[in-house]
Write an enzyme that holds these catalytic residues in place. Structure first.
Site, PDB file in Angstrom:
ATOM      1  N   GLY A   3       0.754  -1.001  -0.248  1.00  0.00           N
ATOM      2  CA  GLY A   3       0.037   0.384   0.302  1.00  0.00           C
ATOM      3  C   GLY A   3       0.544   0.868   0.310  1.00  0.00           C
ATOM      4  CB  SER A   5      -0.563   3.838  -4.381  1.00  0.00           C
ATOM      5  OG  SER A   5      -1.877   3.790  -3.235  1.00  0.00           O
ATOM      6  CG  ASN A  54      -6.545  -7.601  -3.845  1.00  0.00           C
ATOM      7  OD1 ASN A  54      -6.462  -7.255  -2.243  1.00  0.00           O
ATOM      8  ND2 ASN A  54      -7.407  -7.427  -3.990  1.00  0.00           N
ATOM      9  CG  ASN A  81       1.228   1.138   4.878  1.00  0.00           C
ATOM     10  OD1 ASN A  81       0.708   2.106   5.557  1.00  0.00           O
ATOM     11  ND2 ASN A  81       0.729   1.864   3.558  1.00  0.00           N
ATOM     12  CE1 TYR A 146      -8.001   0.338  10.607  1.00  0.00           C
ATOM     13  CE2 TYR A 146      -8.132   1.456  12.338  1.00  0.00           C
ATOM     14  CZ  TYR A 146      -7.402   1.462  11.494  1.00  0.00           C
ATOM     15  OH  TYR A 146      -5.752   1.846  11.007  1.00  0.00           O
ATOM     16  CB  ALA A 148     -11.277  -7.441  15.530  1.00  0.00           C
ATOM     17  CB  THR A 149      -7.674  -5.956  11.407  1.00  0.00           C
ATOM     18  OG1 THR A 149      -8.058  -4.584  11.175  1.00  0.00           O
ATOM     19  CG2 THR A 149      -9.325  -6.604  10.529  1.00  0.00           C
ATOM     20  CE  LYS A 150      -5.090  -1.398  11.039  1.00  0.00           C
ATOM     21  NZ  LYS A 150      -3.726  -1.671   9.768  1.00  0.00           N
ATOM     22  CB  ILE A 179      -1.638  10.173  10.253  1.00  0.00           C
ATOM     23  CG1 ILE A 179      -1.488   8.828  11.490  1.00  0.00           C
ATOM     24  CG2 ILE A 179      -1.132  10.484   9.668  1.00  0.00           C
ATOM     25  CD1 ILE A 179      -0.888  10.181  12.882  1.00  0.00           C
TER      26      ILE A 179
HETATM   27  P1  NAD Z   1      -4.539   5.448   2.800  1.00  0.00           P
HETATM   28  O1  NAD Z   1      -6.505   5.301   2.672  1.00  0.00           O
HETATM   29  O2  NAD Z   1      -3.866   6.758   2.360  1.00  0.00           O
HETATM   30  O3  NAD Z   1      -3.943   4.613   2.378  1.00  0.00           O
HETATM   31  C1  NAD Z   1      -4.108   3.289   1.950  1.00  0.00           C
HETATM   32  C2  NAD Z   1      -3.172   2.418   0.758  1.00  0.00           C
HETATM   33  O4  NAD Z   1      -3.654   0.621   1.091  1.00  0.00           O
HETATM   34  C3  NAD Z   1      -3.414   2.791  -0.147  1.00  0.00           C
HETATM   35  O5  NAD Z   1      -1.504   3.137  -0.740  1.00  0.00           O
HETATM   36  C4  NAD Z   1      -3.929   1.654  -0.817  1.00  0.00           C
HETATM   37  O6  NAD Z   1      -4.296   1.933  -2.466  1.00  0.00           O
HETATM   38  C5  NAD Z   1      -3.644   0.249   0.267  1.00  0.00           C
HETATM   39  N1  NAD Z   1      -4.734  -0.617  -0.022  1.00  0.00           N
HETATM   40  C6  NAD Z   1      -5.972  -0.363   0.397  1.00  0.00           C
HETATM   41  N2  NAD Z   1      -6.184  -1.465   0.112  1.00  0.00           N
HETATM   42  C7  NAD Z   1      -6.238  -2.381  -0.658  1.00  0.00           C
HETATM   43  C8  NAD Z   1      -5.367  -3.764  -0.853  1.00  0.00           C
HETATM   44  N3  NAD Z   1      -6.102  -4.455  -1.014  1.00  0.00           N
HETATM   45  N4  NAD Z   1      -4.506  -4.033  -1.582  1.00  0.00           N
HETATM   46  C9  NAD Z   1      -2.765  -3.826  -1.637  1.00  0.00           C
HETATM   47  N5  NAD Z   1      -3.161  -2.635  -1.092  1.00  0.00           N
HETATM   48  C10 NAD Z   1      -4.044  -1.599  -0.478  1.00  0.00           C
HETATM   49  O7  NAD Z   1      -4.502   5.069   4.087  1.00  0.00           O
HETATM   50  P2  NAD Z   1      -3.431   5.577   4.545  1.00  0.00           P
HETATM   51  O8  NAD Z   1      -4.196   6.794   6.138  1.00  0.00           O
HETATM   52  O9  NAD Z   1      -1.992   5.954   4.668  1.00  0.00           O
HETATM   53  O10 NAD Z   1      -2.956   4.036   5.973  1.00  0.00           O
HETATM   54  C11 NAD Z   1      -2.056   3.163   6.165  1.00  0.00           C
HETATM   55  C12 NAD Z   1      -2.024   2.429   7.215  1.00  0.00           C
HETATM   56  O11 NAD Z   1      -2.119   3.116   8.591  1.00  0.00           O
HETATM   57  C13 NAD Z   1      -2.999   1.108   7.434  1.00  0.00           C
HETATM   58  O12 NAD Z   1      -2.589  -0.319   7.664  1.00  0.00           O
HETATM   59  C14 NAD Z   1      -4.024   2.390   8.498  1.00  0.00           C
HETATM   60  O13 NAD Z   1      -4.668   1.308   9.060  1.00  0.00           O
HETATM   61  C15 NAD Z   1      -2.730   2.698   8.962  1.00  0.00           C
HETATM   62  N6  NAD Z   1      -2.809   3.945  10.120  1.00  0.00           N
HETATM   63  C16 NAD Z   1      -3.396   5.038   9.312  1.00  0.00           C
HETATM   64  C17 NAD Z   1      -3.949   6.188  10.173  1.00  0.00           C
HETATM   65  C18 NAD Z   1      -4.567   7.148  10.245  1.00  0.00           C
HETATM   66  O14 NAD Z   1      -5.278   8.119  10.527  1.00  0.00           O
HETATM   67  N7  NAD Z   1      -4.030   7.542   8.652  1.00  0.00           N
HETATM   68  C19 NAD Z   1      -4.026   5.510  11.798  1.00  0.00           C
HETATM   69  C20 NAD Z   1      -3.215   4.584  12.618  1.00  0.00           C
HETATM   70  C21 NAD Z   1      -3.151   3.741  11.196  1.00  0.00           C
END
Ligand code: NAD
Length: 238
Positions: A3, A5, A54, A81, A146, A148-150, A179
């Site tokens: 992930g 992108s 995926n 991620n 969510y 549960a996964t984290k 974030i």
């Molecule tokens: P985001 O939605 O901006 O980015 C998520 C990324 O995961 C993207 O690049 C997307 O293409 C990729 N993705 C999603 N489903 C996918 C799949 N099935 N296969 C391949 N790629 C996939 O999210 P983010 O905020 O950058 O989150 C990244 C990680 O950080 C996540 O695991 C999220 O749970 C965790 N997180 C985010 C926050 C926040 O506040 N943003 C807080 C705590 C944890």
């Protein structure tokens, strides 16, 4: 990096490439966003390779890891991620929302750790970092799937660190709070003020601040840290 992108993944890919590492990242479908990450890294000393895969698909994870070995000459660390949210009170949660979040966040964790760890054991070195969340530590209203996964990722990290420590492999998690990424944009506007008020430092975190922590856990300086959860939340959960 799964992930990569956008959001935290994109910031981490760029931070690692800027530091001189060759980085491969996966993305699910947005080829333009993936291409944009590669373009943003032009001029950095590290190579950046985008792979469409995926997170839910184990065969795709295995072939992504093979490509990294073939095209970048090895795999020193994997950052798990990719993650999604589908928030709703449990009483209204469709089975599909539960299954989708488990498949991306938790099965995705298995897929990439499982695909990467064999080569790391062979090499007697490696780093695995999971991007978990404070939601997995404290729970968040409407995020039973969510959370549960984290929380699952944290249990995974703690168990796997015991299995692979003898092979020189560390396994850790980061647990970001709120974030400023696309995930934040999905939070209804009327809830945002209350959330901001609950963060002791009074602001959202930035993707680059999480990227810096991940880069540290991947670095030689973190060689004695394993089975740990590094919380990056501006004091939210303390
Ligand atoms: P985001 O939605 O901006 O980015 C998520 C990324 O995961 C993207 O690049 C997307 O293409 C990729 N993705 C999603 N489903 C996918 C799949 N099935 N296969 C391949 N790629 C996939 O999210 P983010 O905020 O950058 O989150 C990244 C990680 O950080 C996540 O695991 C999220 O749970 C965790 N997180 C985010 C926050 C926040 O506040 N943003 C807080 C705590 C944890």
């Amino acid at each position: 990096m799964t992930g990569g992108s956008r959001g935290i993944g994109r910031a981490t890919v760029l931070a690692l490439a800027e530091a001189g590492a060759d980085v491969a990242f996966t993305y699910s479908s947005n080829e333009e966003a993936a291409h944009d990450v590669c373009k943003a890294a032009e001029g950095y000393s590290g190579k950046v390779l985008a792979i469409q895969a995926n997170a839910e698909d184990f065969a795709a994870a295995k072939s992504a890891v093979e490509r990294v070995h073939d095209e970048l000459g090895g795999l020193d660390g994997v950052v798990i991620n990719a993650g999604i949210t589908k928030d709703r009170p449990l009483v209204m949660m469709p089975e599909g929302d539960w299954d989708d979040v488990i498949a991306t966040n938790l099965k995705g964790t298995f897929n990439y750790a499982r695909a990467a760890v064999y080569g790391m054991i062979r090499e007697r070195s490696g780093r695995i970092v999971c991007v978990s969340s404070v939601s997995g530590l404290t729970g968040v209203l409407g995020q039973s799937n969510y959370s549960a996964t984290k929380a699952g990722q944290i249990g995974f990290v703690r168990s796997l660190s015991k299995e692979v420590g003898p092979y020189g492999i560390t396994v850790n998690a980061v647990a970001p709070g709120f974030i400023e990424t696309d995930i934040w944009e999905q939070i209804p506007e009327n809830k945002r003020e209350g959330i901001l008020a609950s963060i002791p430092v009074g602001r959202l975190g930035q993707a680059q601040e999480v990227a810096a922590a991940i880069r540290y856990l991947l670095s030689p300086d973190a060689a004695y840290i394993t089975g740990s959860v590094l919380v990056i939340d501006g004091g939210l959960s303390s």
